[in-house]
Design an enzyme around this catalytic site. Structure first.
Site, mmCIF file in Angstrom:
data_model
loop_
_atom_site.group_PDB
_atom_site.id
_atom_site.type_symbol
_atom_site.label_atom_id
_atom_site.label_comp_id
_atom_site.label_asym_id
_atom_site.label_seq_id
_atom_site.Cartn_x
_atom_site.Cartn_y
_atom_site.Cartn_z
ATOM 1 C CB SER A 3 -0.840 0.079 1.267
ATOM 2 O OG SER A 3 -1.141 -1.168 1.752
ATOM 3 C CG HIS A 45 -3.200 -1.285 -3.117
ATOM 4 N ND1 HIS A 45 -3.712 -0.097 -2.664
ATOM 5 C CD2 HIS A 45 -3.132 -2.096 -2.027
ATOM 6 C CE1 HIS A 45 -3.938 -0.188 -1.373
ATOM 7 N NE2 HIS A 45 -3.598 -1.387 -0.971
ATOM 8 C CD GLU A 59 -4.994 2.700 -5.108
ATOM 9 O OE1 GLU A 59 -5.362 3.884 -4.967
ATOM 10 O OE2 GLU A 59 -4.274 2.115 -4.266
ATOM 11 C CG ASN A 62 -4.302 2.823 1.613
ATOM 12 O OD1 ASN A 62 -5.448 2.639 2.011
ATOM 13 N ND2 ASN A 62 -3.474 1.827 1.373
HETATM 14 N N1 3HC Z 1 -17.368 -13.546 -2.499
HETATM 15 C C1 3HC Z 1 -18.174 -12.802 -3.275
HETATM 16 N N2 3HC Z 1 -19.097 -11.960 -2.783
HETATM 17 C C2 3HC Z 1 -19.234 -11.884 -1.472
HETATM 18 C C3 3HC Z 1 -18.422 -12.642 -0.588
HETATM 19 C C4 3HC Z 1 -17.455 -13.501 -1.171
HETATM 20 N N3 3HC Z 1 -16.624 -14.231 -0.446
HETATM 21 N N4 3HC Z 1 -18.762 -12.338 0.672
HETATM 22 C C5 3HC Z 1 -19.740 -11.420 0.593
HETATM 23 N N5 3HC Z 1 -20.029 -11.147 -0.699
HETATM 24 C C6 3HC Z 1 -20.998 -10.207 -1.220
HETATM 25 C C7 3HC Z 1 -22.393 -10.415 -0.652
HETATM 26 O O1 3HC Z 1 -23.079 -11.381 -1.386
HETATM 27 C C8 3HC Z 1 -22.996 -9.031 -0.803
HETATM 28 O O2 3HC Z 1 -23.360 -8.837 -2.158
HETATM 29 P P1 3HC Z 1 -24.746 -8.125 -2.574
HETATM 30 O O3 3HC Z 1 -24.632 -6.721 -2.058
HETATM 31 O O4 3HC Z 1 -24.778 -8.219 -4.064
HETATM 32 O O5 3HC Z 1 -25.802 -8.928 -1.891
HETATM 33 C C9 3HC Z 1 -21.823 -8.115 -0.542
HETATM 34 O O6 3HC Z 1 -20.640 -8.885 -0.811
HETATM 35 C C10 3HC Z 1 -21.783 -7.655 0.918
HETATM 36 O O7 3HC Z 1 -21.646 -8.794 1.749
HETATM 37 P P2 3HC Z 1 -22.325 -9.016 3.181
HETATM 38 O O8 3HC Z 1 -23.796 -8.778 3.094
HETATM 39 O O9 3HC Z 1 -21.867 -10.300 3.719
HETATM 40 O O10 3HC Z 1 -21.634 -8.022 4.107
HETATM 41 P P3 3HC Z 1 -21.956 -6.541 4.413
HETATM 42 O O11 3HC Z 1 -23.109 -6.018 3.675
HETATM 43 O O12 3HC Z 1 -21.905 -6.474 5.884
HETATM 44 O O13 3HC Z 1 -20.647 -5.850 3.792
HETATM 45 C C11 3HC Z 1 -18.390 -5.309 3.484
HETATM 46 C C12 3HC Z 1 -19.376 -6.198 4.202
HETATM 47 C C13 3HC Z 1 -18.325 -5.673 2.005
HETATM 48 C C14 3HC Z 1 -17.016 -5.511 4.125
HETATM 49 C C15 3HC Z 1 -18.872 -3.814 3.613
HETATM 50 O O14 3HC Z 1 -19.067 -3.516 4.968
HETATM 51 C C16 3HC Z 1 -17.887 -2.833 3.033
HETATM 52 O O15 3HC Z 1 -17.861 -2.577 1.841
HETATM 53 N N6 3HC Z 1 -17.055 -2.236 3.931
HETATM 54 C C17 3HC Z 1 -16.019 -1.317 3.517
HETATM 55 C C18 3HC Z 1 -14.793 -2.095 3.123
HETATM 56 C C19 3HC Z 1 -13.698 -1.182 2.683
HETATM 57 O O16 3HC Z 1 -13.727 0.044 2.740
HETATM 58 N N7 3HC Z 1 -12.588 -1.813 2.211
HETATM 59 C C20 3HC Z 1 -11.408 -1.112 1.782
HETATM 60 C C21 3HC Z 1 -10.380 -1.157 2.873
HETATM 61 S S1 3HC Z 1 -8.916 -0.289 2.441
HETATM 62 C C22 3HC Z 1 -7.897 -1.465 1.843
HETATM 63 O O17 3HC Z 1 -8.203 -2.647 1.790
HETATM 64 C C23 3HC Z 1 -6.574 -1.004 1.355
HETATM 65 C C24 3HC Z 1 -5.472 -1.491 2.253
HETATM 66 O O18 3HC Z 1 -4.243 -1.138 1.690
HETATM 67 C C25 3HC Z 1 -5.574 -0.914 3.636
#
Ligand code: 3HC
Length: 287
Positions: free
Chosen positions: A121, A142, A154, A193
């Protein structure tokens, strides 16, 4: 340009196992390098758990889980990656570890056009390219957590990455993986980030100063701004050690106080409170 069929992933942690799942679901043959059999077992469990969730939500065909798992092999020896078309490094966010890996992988990969990508990152891609001895074929790719769900990748070429390498990775990310890329420059934090980490660190500072409870800070951003989760829950999901490491790299690069990790974050990491993966961060999680 050779197609990418054989992929290696270094590290089966949160990001490595997510990237492995995405690649295997795209039909690719994946070798994951882990440091021990126990770590490999934990990574395999994470991938299977995520695939079962995807199956239960109808995201993949019933019965496809086994076929996807069969495309994934776990190894502890880097030499097993010799025939790979692409290796994605997703080891811990530690420059010394990554430099050592790129030094070794540069010697191990046998195909002339094999690509070495890092999921870092914040660590300079140009440095990883330089030690690999094949800088034209090194770039940043990324992913975002959880990788099977988040659409963005990215793409980060360095000053020494060839146009051919960038084009091949763009093709892989879009056509093979079905993800949506954006281009970023080789600067700590890239695009997302650089915006996200100061926000998360501000939420931690706010909590540390006692402005509001963790729950209210998170509810504020979920209910007031429509974010899928609040900043403290998101910090727990990403991993507090990862956020601290990214903040430190960004601070080293730009010397902007807003990137400097607050004391509470450092103390939590020292205490092993790393968020969801350790069972306790700003919130508690069942194993
Ligand atoms: N495979 C495919 N799809 C999946 C899955 C899997 N293993 N697990 C869940 N899904 C799908 C679900 O089916 C659902 O799809 P739908 O909206 O079409 O029905 C969707 O993903 C959401 O799943 P859930 O209902 O289980 O979960 P939530 O609604 O609670 O969402 C979350 C969970 C996706 C983590 C959501 O809270 C979110 O988007 N959070 C923000 C995450 C974020 O900001 N990530 C970026 C972090 S920064 C980073 O990673 C960079 C690093 O360098 C720090």
């Amino acid at each position: 340009m050779g197609s990418i069929e054989k992929v290696g992933v270094i590290g089966g942690g949160l990001m490595g196992s997510g990237i492995t799942e995405v690649a295997a679901r795209a039909g690719l043959d994946v070798i994951v390098i882990e440091i021990s059999d126990d770590a490999a077992k934990a990574a395999a469990g994470r991938i299977e758990g995520s695939l079962r969730r995807a199956e239960s939500r109808g995201k993949i065909e019933a019965g496809e889980v086994t076929a996807v798992l069969e495309r994934i092999r776990f190894e502890t020896d880097l030499q097993t990656l010799a025939d790979r078309d692409l290796v994605v490094e997703a080891a811990s966010e530690d420059e010394t570890i990554k430099l050592e890996l790129f030094r070794n992988l540069g010697r191990i990969l046998t195909k002339d056009d094999a690509i070495l990508a890092s999921n870092t990152s914040s660590i300079p891609i140009v440095k990883l390219g330089a030690v690999s001895g094949r800088a034209h074929h090194v770039m940043g790719v990324h992913f975002f957590n959880p990788a099977p769900v988040m659409q963005l990748v990215e793409l980060i070429p360095s000053l020494t990455t060839s146009t051919e390498t960038l084009d091949r990775m763009r093709g892989w990310v879009t056509a093979d993986l079905g993800k949506k890329p954006i281009d970023a420059t080789d600067r700590a934090g890239f695009v997302v980030n650089s915006l996200l980490v100061p926000y998360l660190l501000s939420a931690i500072r706010m909590y540390e100063a006692g402005y509001a409870s963790a729950e209210d800070i998170d509810r504020g951003m979920v209910l007031g701004c429509g974010h899928p989760m609040g900043p403290l829950a998101l910090s727990d999901l990403i991993g507090l050690d990862t956020i601290k490491a990214i903040g430190e790299s960004m601070y080293d690069e730009f010397k902007e106080p807003l990137y400097s990790p607050p004391p509470l974050l450092g103390r939590m990491v020292d205490a092993g409170l790393l968020g969801k993966k350790s069972g306790q961060g700003f919130y508690g999680y069942e194993s």
